[in-house]
Design a protein around this motif. Structure first.
Motif, mmCIF file in Angstrom:
data_model
loop_
_atom_site.group_PDB
_atom_site.id
_atom_site.type_symbol
_atom_site.label_atom_id
_atom_site.label_comp_id
_atom_site.label_asym_id
_atom_site.label_seq_id
_atom_site.Cartn_x
_atom_site.Cartn_y
_atom_site.Cartn_z
ATOM 1 N N THR B 449 0.799 -1.364 0.085
ATOM 2 C CA THR B 449 -0.115 0.107 0.136
ATOM 3 C C THR B 449 0.823 1.327 0.113
ATOM 4 O O THR B 449 0.529 2.230 -0.840
ATOM 5 C CB THR B 449 -1.006 0.205 1.370
ATOM 6 N N PHE B 450 1.947 1.207 0.737
ATOM 7 C CA PHE B 450 2.909 2.427 1.087
ATOM 8 C C PHE B 450 3.610 2.578 -0.475
ATOM 9 O O PHE B 450 3.427 3.652 -1.024
ATOM 10 C CB PHE B 450 3.887 2.057 1.803
ATOM 11 N N LEU B 451 3.973 1.649 -1.263
ATOM 12 C CA LEU B 451 4.837 1.779 -2.498
ATOM 13 C C LEU B 451 3.681 2.114 -3.545
ATOM 14 O O LEU B 451 4.076 2.781 -4.534
ATOM 15 C CB LEU B 451 5.387 0.434 -2.716
ATOM 16 N N LYS B 452 2.459 1.658 -3.294
ATOM 17 C CA LYS B 452 1.321 2.046 -4.448
ATOM 18 C C LYS B 452 1.344 3.415 -4.258
ATOM 19 O O LYS B 452 1.229 3.918 -5.480
ATOM 20 C CB LYS B 452 0.160 1.274 -4.078
ATOM 21 N N GLY B 453 1.246 4.095 -3.027
ATOM 22 C CA GLY B 453 0.934 5.524 -3.113
ATOM 23 C C GLY B 453 2.207 6.137 -3.435
ATOM 24 O O GLY B 453 2.174 7.349 -3.924
ATOM 25 N N GLU B 454 3.485 5.611 -3.469
ATOM 26 C CA GLU B 454 4.662 6.246 -3.714
ATOM 27 C C GLU B 454 5.293 6.108 -5.088
ATOM 28 O O GLU B 454 5.984 6.863 -5.834
ATOM 29 C CB GLU B 454 5.691 6.021 -2.765
ATOM 30 N N SER B 455 4.708 5.048 -5.728
ATOM 31 C CA SER B 455 5.005 4.688 -7.256
ATOM 32 C C SER B 455 4.610 5.972 -7.929
ATOM 33 O O SER B 455 3.474 6.732 -7.878
ATOM 34 C CB SER B 455 4.212 3.714 -7.593
ATOM 35 N N CYS B 456 5.734 6.400 -8.878
ATOM 36 C CA CYS B 456 5.330 7.908 -9.589
ATOM 37 C C CYS B 456 4.445 7.457 -10.643
ATOM 38 O O CYS B 456 4.069 8.370 -11.191
ATOM 39 C CB CYS B 456 6.684 8.272 -10.141
ATOM 40 N N GLY B 457 4.216 6.400 -11.163
ATOM 41 C CA GLY B 457 3.259 5.949 -11.969
ATOM 42 C C GLY B 457 3.761 6.137 -13.537
ATOM 43 O O GLY B 457 3.061 5.950 -14.458
ATOM 44 N N LYS B 458 5.180 6.471 -13.563
ATOM 45 C CA LYS B 458 5.546 6.528 -15.107
ATOM 46 C C LYS B 458 5.625 5.112 -15.761
ATOM 47 O O LYS B 458 5.208 5.042 -16.973
ATOM 48 C CB LYS B 458 6.998 7.132 -14.817
ATOM 49 N N GLY B 465 1.188 -3.094 -11.288
ATOM 50 C CA GLY B 465 1.689 -4.354 -10.720
ATOM 51 C C GLY B 465 1.280 -4.117 -9.122
ATOM 52 O O GLY B 465 0.764 -4.843 -8.279
ATOM 53 N N LEU B 466 1.617 -2.987 -8.634
ATOM 54 C CA LEU B 466 1.429 -2.750 -7.319
ATOM 55 C C LEU B 466 -0.107 -2.435 -7.043
ATOM 56 O O LEU B 466 -0.431 -2.768 -5.981
ATOM 57 C CB LEU B 466 2.066 -1.277 -6.793
ATOM 58 N N ILE B 467 -0.982 -1.987 -7.922
ATOM 59 C CA ILE B 467 -2.391 -1.760 -7.689
ATOM 60 C C ILE B 467 -2.748 -3.103 -7.464
ATOM 61 O O ILE B 467 -3.858 -3.404 -6.825
ATOM 62 C CB ILE B 467 -2.775 -0.988 -8.939
ATOM 63 N N ALA B 468 -2.371 -4.011 -8.526
ATOM 64 C CA ALA B 468 -2.985 -5.278 -8.556
ATOM 65 C C ALA B 468 -2.637 -6.124 -7.182
ATOM 66 O O ALA B 468 -3.525 -6.988 -6.531
ATOM 67 C CB ALA B 468 -2.571 -6.256 -9.556
ATOM 68 N N LEU B 469 -1.535 -5.971 -6.827
ATOM 69 C CA LEU B 469 -0.956 -6.666 -5.668
ATOM 70 C C LEU B 469 -1.715 -6.156 -4.342
ATOM 71 O O LEU B 469 -2.024 -6.926 -3.370
ATOM 72 C CB LEU B 469 0.651 -6.485 -5.226
ATOM 73 N N ASP B 470 -1.898 -4.860 -4.239
ATOM 74 C CA ASP B 470 -2.528 -4.261 -3.104
ATOM 75 C C ASP B 470 -3.966 -4.954 -3.018
ATOM 76 O O ASP B 470 -4.594 -5.073 -1.890
ATOM 77 C CB ASP B 470 -2.720 -2.650 -3.487
ATOM 78 N N GLU B 471 -4.681 -5.080 -4.419
ATOM 79 C CA GLU B 471 -5.992 -5.286 -4.457
ATOM 80 C C GLU B 471 -5.960 -6.899 -3.682
ATOM 81 O O GLU B 471 -6.820 -7.084 -2.894
ATOM 82 C CB GLU B 471 -6.453 -5.450 -5.729
ATOM 83 N N ILE B 472 -5.072 -7.694 -4.159
ATOM 84 C CA ILE B 472 -4.933 -9.176 -3.751
ATOM 85 C C ILE B 472 -4.669 -9.359 -2.211
ATOM 86 O O ILE B 472 -5.410 -9.956 -1.614
ATOM 87 C CB ILE B 472 -4.222 -9.953 -4.742
ATOM 88 N N LEU B 473 -3.778 -8.662 -1.684
ATOM 89 C CA LEU B 473 -3.381 -8.696 -0.512
ATOM 90 C C LEU B 473 -4.611 -7.972 0.451
ATOM 91 O O LEU B 473 -4.760 -8.791 1.594
ATOM 92 C CB LEU B 473 -2.163 -7.675 -0.237
#
Lengths: 148, 597
Positions: B449-458, B465-473
């Protein structure tokens, strides 16, 4: 707007320092509204789109007015392990707002921050510039009394 | 005249050191006492904050957990009448205390002055031999300094572990080729949650960081230097700003430094709250007034970095080591630590590393230990083990890009290479110890969740990947995990590792992969049995009152949703429909009568 000009002058209207200018403005006005960004554009020639990108990219900035007292519950790893999520929820309950919101009277803004670097005193809460360590939900009421 | 010193770094202040200092100041003033009051930084014993040190004929005594009441007695008995109070002592020369074992295995190089000198006074730093290494450096050729740094084997303390000497030499070569002056930058954007080594170095001994930076600039031939500090560290920023000013006044910065031809100007940038700005190319974008988005690094910063000039970026702690290496010699430094760096710096990890040792531990704080020490020594000998009789479950190292290691890995040596092999990494130095009340699935979700918020999105693999992982977790922690979720996460992690643009994305899967690797049972319990064995995930737990209940009513009074009921002196019960699992009943109960199932 005179204050804004003063801040821009302090950084010599240098486009490299727009992030610094915006931080000073955020501190002064508790937000960085569109009029201000337009003024920075006028003075520094940095495109408005880039300023908007900055204002929404970095967590320090907000486009809407923040509360007089900024409550930041640290949710760094050590604080998380030691119960920060419960503290954050308890603040939200007490203030009747969600995380990231400001109370109706404009007094408090509740936010989470990932690590204030006081991990050995986790869980930690920061109000404005004051840091409180070994925090518990029991301390919320008396803490809010201090910041009226 | 006897002297009192109060430790005033951020953690000390958060524990109330400022009030103690004011109290002592008022006592001295009101009672017209002949006692000097000074301030210092943090010695790393955060678990004993606030710390007050008294200097008298009896020697130097450090008192811990000082309250105003204790301070009054310390002034009266010790500072005035030289009768030290042994019960409150945490450290003194020639007297053994329980806390000695906290320091026994430590070796302080970068943090040698922290909690000892007054960080606001350059003369205090100079009196410990400060800026002598700069003087020595200016009499040496820059090539020889780089050779010395190379020989010491020092590798980047920010976590990357790239040999500093190699970096400096590459920048010099690139600068020659391009016929440009290189730039030097200090990365003080310590963003890893759970890490505060650099904050303390800047707060407690800013001049050692500055001296290292100036020596680095001289070695590579830079005339422009920058320090990028995160905004969340207001005190560190203040101390560094004042240190730069003082160094200018003393002629360690500016034109003709110490009478030589060497000149250097240092500018400070404040980070505006973005974790990714700790990444070198994102940091440089931010310094140019842009959003901190990284770029692909097929062209290295040493060739084309800040404003396309050859740029050296080193971490705060790396710079803090440089003056000592020049003072004591590369050979001395290279012999400390693990592996063999005599042939090349990649052969081992020389020197020491500062760690922030936090979480569920008896003794939390900042420690500096020789590389090669085992995790077990850190957790038990220094940290004093797990409090409240609980069991050790995991140690998290390397921040969000690192991983969690279980008990079976506690005998691993801590250095750049061995933790990476085990699926974690040493990283910049955060170490968070977790006991059996910590849910590893929740921890993985926390980091993602932390990294999803911090990923610059580029780039897509990291962002999506982080959005998907966050959803699953999140699904798993809510008891809605599906069969195949673990395999799906493995798959996503693999893609992110291979295809992400910068290190943030490449390493973002580590918290998931390491917890799956070592704590798969917990994932299975969440997915198959719909249970959270550690009692953390709210949707999967229930709060119940057990037989220990005396009917004291304290839980009922404190429950924010009136979910607890019961008559006084009779056993209470919790209405599961109403309960929001805020843990307040558990927190206020004095009889251990709340069970979390």
């Amino acid at each position: 707007m005179q204050n804004i000009d003063k801040i821009i002058d302090k950084w010599n209207t240098d486009p490299d320092y727009v992030i610094e200018m915006m931080q000073d403005i955020q501190d002064e006005l508790r937000h960085t509204p569109r009029e201000v960004l337009e003024q920075i554009t006028k003075r520094t020639k940095v495109p408005l789109a880039r300023l908007y990108h900055i204002a929404t990219f970095y967590k320090s900035f907000s486009l809407t007015l923040q509360g007089i007292h900024k409550i930041q519950v640290c949710t760094g790893t050590a604080c998380h392990v030691k119960g920060a999520p419960n503290i954050l929820d308890a603040f939200a309950r007490e203030l009747k707002i969600e995380i990231g919101e400001t109370t109706e009277d404009g007094k408090y803004t509740l936010d989470e921050v990932r690590c204030l670097g006081c991990c050995s005193l986790a869980p930690v809460v920061m109000i404005n510039d004051d840091v409180y360590g070994n925090f518990t939900t029991k301390k919320i009421k008396s803490l809010l009394e201090k910041y009226k | 005249m006897n002297k009192i010193k109060v430790g005033l770094a951020s953690c000390g202040i958060a524990a109330g050191a400022k009030q103690i200092q004011e109290y002592i100041q008022n006592e001295i003033k009101d009672k017209k006492l002949n006692i000097a009051l000074e301030e210092t930084g943090c010695i790393g014993m955060c678990y004993n904050e606030p710390l007050v040190e008294v200097f008298s004929d009896s020697g130097q005594w450090l008192y811990g957990n000082v309250t105003e009441e204790k301070a009054e007695k310390i002034i009266e008995h010790h500072a005035q009448n030289d009768k030290p109070i042994k019960e409150w002592l945490v450290k003194a020369e020639n007297i053994q205390t329980d806390d000695d074992s906290y320091f026994a295995k430590q070796l302080k190089i970068a943090s040698r002055n922290c909690g000892i000198i007054d960080p606001t006074k350059i003369d205090d730093y100079i009196s410990t031999g400060g800026y002598e290494s700069l003087k020595k450096a200016l009499k040496t050729s820059s090539q020889d300094i780089i050779k010395e740094i190379m020989k010491s084997g020092i590798r980047g303390r920010g976590g990357g572990g790239f040999p500093t000497g190699v970096k400096w030499e590459s920048a010099v070569n690139a600068a020659k080729k391009k016929n440009e002056k290189p730039i030097i930058v200090c990365n003080a954007d310590e963003g890893d949650p759970g890490a505060f080594m650099d904050r303390n170095l800047m707060e407690s001994d800013p001049h050692t960081v500055l001296e290292g930076l100036i020596i680095g600039a001289y070695a590579i031939g830079a005339e422009e230097g920058y320090i990028y500090i995160r905004r969340e560290y207001p005190l560190a920023l203040k101390r560094i700003e004042s240190a730069v000013k003082q160094a200018q006044e003393k002629g360690f910065l500016g034109q003709n430094i110490l009478g030589s031809d060497f000149k250097l100007e240092i500018k400070i940038h404040r980070g505006a709250g973005a974790f990714v700005c700790g990444e070198s190319t994102a940091l440089m974008a931010s310094m140019m007034g842009k959003a901190g988005e990284p770029r692909a690094k097929y062209i290295h910063n040493v060739e084309s970095g800040f404003k396309n000039k050859p740029t050296v970026l080193n971490n705060v702690e790396t710079f803090a080591n440089i003056p000592v290496i020049l003072e004591k010699g590369a050979k001395w430094f290279a012999e400390i630590g693990s592996g063999d760096v005599s042939e090349n710096p990649w052969g081992g990890s020389s020197g020491t590393k500062v760690f922030s040792l936090v979480g569920n531990l008896e003794r939390t704080g900042l420690i500096e230990v020789p590389m090669g020490i085992t995790l077990r020594e850190i957790v038990y000998d220094i940290g004093g083990g797990i409090p409240k009789g609980r069991k050790f479950k995991a140690i998290q190292t390397g921040g969000p890009s690192g991983g969690c290691l279980p008990e079976s890995h506690l005998d691993l040596e801590v250095d750049f290479d061995s933790l990476t092999k085990a699926g974690s990494m040493m990283g910049s130095g955060g170490m968070i110890v977790m006991d059996d009340k910590t849910c590893m699935v929740d921890i993985a979700r926390y980091f993602i969740t932390f990294l999803k918020g911090e990923s610059c999105g580029k780039c897509t693999p990291c962002r999506e990947g982080l959005i998907a992982l966050d959803e699953i977790l999140t699904r798993i922690t809510k008891g809605k995990g599906k069969e195949g979720d673990i395999e799906l996460m493995d798959n996503i992690c693999e893609t992110m590792k291979i295809a992400s643009l910068c290190e943030l994305g490449k390493s973002a899967s580590n918290p998931v992969l390491s917890t799956i690797k070592y704590f798969i049972d917990e994932y299975v319990a969440h997915i198959k049995d719909r249970k959270c064995p550690a009692g953390v995930c709210k949707e999967l737990i229930k709060y119940k009152v057990n037989d220990n209940c005396t009917g004291c009513t304290i839980c009922a009074k404190n429950c924010p949703v009136d979910a607890v009921s019961g008559k006084p002196k009779e056993m209470h019960s919790i209405d599961q429909e109403k309960c929001i699992k805020c843990d307040i009943c558990n927190e206020v109960c004095n009889f251990d009568a709340i069970t979390v199932e």
